[in-house]
Scaffold this motif. Structure first.
Motif, PDB file in Angstrom:
ATOM      1  N   GLN A 165     -12.808 -34.680  -4.747  1.00  0.00           N
ATOM      2  CA  GLN A 165     -12.240 -34.057  -3.599  1.00  0.00           C
ATOM      3  C   GLN A 165     -11.474 -35.370  -3.078  1.00  0.00           C
ATOM      4  O   GLN A 165     -10.789 -35.309  -2.190  1.00  0.00           O
ATOM      5  N   LEU A 166     -11.845 -36.684  -3.253  1.00  0.00           N
ATOM      6  CA  LEU A 166     -11.191 -37.728  -2.897  1.00  0.00           C
ATOM      7  C   LEU A 166      -9.807 -37.700  -3.187  1.00  0.00           C
ATOM      8  O   LEU A 166      -8.874 -38.150  -2.523  1.00  0.00           O
ATOM      9  N   VAL A 167      -9.460 -37.397  -4.506  1.00  0.00           N
ATOM     10  CA  VAL A 167      -8.183 -37.345  -5.070  1.00  0.00           C
ATOM     11  C   VAL A 167      -7.465 -36.221  -4.252  1.00  0.00           C
ATOM     12  O   VAL A 167      -6.319 -36.516  -3.844  1.00  0.00           O
ATOM     13  N   VAL A 168      -8.070 -35.158  -3.874  1.00  0.00           N
ATOM     14  CA  VAL A 168      -7.278 -34.201  -3.218  1.00  0.00           C
ATOM     15  C   VAL A 168      -7.043 -34.625  -1.756  1.00  0.00           C
ATOM     16  O   VAL A 168      -5.773 -34.520  -1.458  1.00  0.00           O
ATOM     17  N   ILE A 169      -7.940 -35.209  -1.136  1.00  0.00           N
ATOM     18  CA  ILE A 169      -7.695 -35.732   0.237  1.00  0.00           C
ATOM     19  C   ILE A 169      -6.789 -36.710   0.285  1.00  0.00           C
ATOM     20  O   ILE A 169      -5.764 -36.793   1.277  1.00  0.00           O
ATOM     21  N   ALA A 170      -6.555 -37.683  -0.846  1.00  0.00           N
ATOM     22  CA  ALA A 170      -5.691 -38.812  -0.775  1.00  0.00           C
ATOM     23  C   ALA A 170      -4.263 -38.196  -0.692  1.00  0.00           C
ATOM     24  O   ALA A 170      -3.208 -38.856  -0.238  1.00  0.00           O
ATOM     25  N   TYR A 171      -4.080 -37.291  -1.537  1.00  0.00           N
ATOM     26  CA  TYR A 171      -2.523 -36.700  -1.610  1.00  0.00           C
ATOM     27  C   TYR A 171      -2.227 -35.634  -0.307  1.00  0.00           C
ATOM     28  O   TYR A 171      -1.235 -35.919   0.191  1.00  0.00           O
ATOM     29  N   GLN A 172      -3.276 -34.670   0.079  1.00  0.00           N
ATOM     30  CA  GLN A 172      -2.807 -34.104   1.093  1.00  0.00           C
ATOM     31  C   GLN A 172      -3.080 -34.710   2.466  1.00  0.00           C
ATOM     32  O   GLN A 172      -2.314 -34.045   3.421  1.00  0.00           O
ATOM     33  N   SER A 173      -3.497 -35.855   2.360  1.00  0.00           N
ATOM     34  CA  SER A 173      -3.417 -36.482   3.744  1.00  0.00           C
ATOM     35  C   SER A 173      -2.239 -37.602   3.955  1.00  0.00           C
ATOM     36  O   SER A 173      -2.060 -38.057   4.897  1.00  0.00           O
ATOM     37  N   GLY A 174      -1.613 -37.497   2.759  1.00  0.00           N
ATOM     38  CA  GLY A 174      -0.347 -38.611   2.707  1.00  0.00           C
ATOM     39  C   GLY A 174      -0.937 -40.064   2.460  1.00  0.00           C
ATOM     40  O   GLY A 174       0.261 -40.632   2.498  1.00  0.00           O
TER      41      GLY A 174
END
Length: 226
Positions: free
Chosen positions: A208-217
Motif C-alpha cells: 500500500q505504501l507503493v500505491v500511496i507513493a504513486y497516487q500522491s505524486g
C-alpha cells in the motif's frame, strides 16, 4: 514461530498440493481451506491466520472481493493476503493491491518462490513479481481510482525527509537491503523507516505504501521507452 496459512482456491487438487508443500515446512502450517471467497472470509474470521493464499477467480464471491473484506476488517489487521493466480498481467494486479493484498504471484512460481512469498507477506513486506510490478505501475497506479481511500499529498507532510526518501525508493521496487546500501545505513534502519511511514499513513503493508507513493505524486512513473 509458526506462520499459520489459509488456502482459498476452488480447485481441491491444487489446495491439496499446496497443503502438502506448506505443511512440509517446520515454520509453516495450513490451518484451513476455502473453496470460494465467502468461505475464505468466514474461515479467516474463525482462524485468524497470518497469511491467506487467495485465488482471484472463484465461484460466488471472487478473491478480490474476499481480499477487500478481509483487509477492511479491523479485527483481521494481523492477517495478510497473498494473491496467487494465472492472471498476472492485467487489471487484477492493481485491483488486488488496492483491495489490500500484500503480495501477488503467478501460479507458475516454483515451490521455493511460493514458500518464500508466504514468509515475506507474513512479515508485512510487499511481494510483487517483476511482471506484476510493471503492470501495477505503468498501467494503473498512474490513473486515479475514485474508489481508493488513500493518503492525500498533504498527508505526506507527516513523514520525515528520510522516511519520504525511503518510501520513494521502495516504490521503485528496491528491497530494504538495496535501499540500505544506497543510503549507507543498515537494513534494520530502513525497515524502521518503512514501518513508521506505514503507521503514519495508515498503510496496511509495504504494497500500500507503493500505491500511496504513486497516487500522491511522491513518485512519478518513468516514461515508456521510445
Amino acid at each position: 514461530m509458526t506462520i499459520r496459512v489459509l488456502l482459498a482456491d476452488d480447485q481441491a487438487l491444487l489446495r491439496a498440493t499446496f497443503r502438502i508443500l506448506i505443511d512440509s515446512c517446520d515454520d509453516l502450517e495450513v490451518v484451513a481451506e476455502a473453496a470460494d471467497g465467502a468461505e475464505a472470509v468466514e474461515l479467516t474470521r474463525v482462524h485468524q491466520p497470518d497469511v491467506v493464499v487467495m485465488d482471484i477467480r472463484m465461484p460466488g464471491m471472487d478473491g478480490l472481493t474476499a481480499t477487500a473484506a478481509i483487509c477492511g476488517d479491523p479485527e483481521l489487521a494481523a492477517t495478510h493476503v497473498l494473491i496467487l493466480t494465472t492472471f498476472e498481467i492485467d487489471e487484477y494486479v492493481a485491483k488486488a493491491v488496492r483491495a489490500g493484498a500484500g503480495g501477488f504471484l503467478g501460479k507458475d512460481v516454483s515451490t521455493d518462490e511460493l514458500l518464500a512469498g508466504i514468509r515475506i507477506v507474513a512479515a508485512g513486506d510487499a511481494l510483487l513479481s517483476p511482471v506484476a510490478t510493471r503492470a501495477l505501475i505503468s498501467r494503473f497506479l498512474v490513473s486515479p481510482d475514485p474508489d481508493a481511500h488513500l493518503a492525500p499529498p498533504e498527508q505526506l507532510a507527516a513523514l520525515t525527509t528520510r522516511e519520504r526518501e525511503v518510501m520513494a525508493l521502495a516504490a521503485h521496487g528496491k528491497s530494504n537491503q538495496e535501499i540500505a546500501e544506497e543510503l549507507f545505513v543498515s537494513h534494520l534502519t530502513i525497515r524502521t523507516h518503512i514501518q513508521r511511514a506505514m503507521m503514519k499513513l495508515a498503510a496496511r503493508d509495504r504494497a500500500q505504501l507503493v500505491v500511496i507513493a504513486y497516487q500522491s505524486g511522491l513518485v512519478k512513473p518513468a516514461p515508456p521507452p521510445a
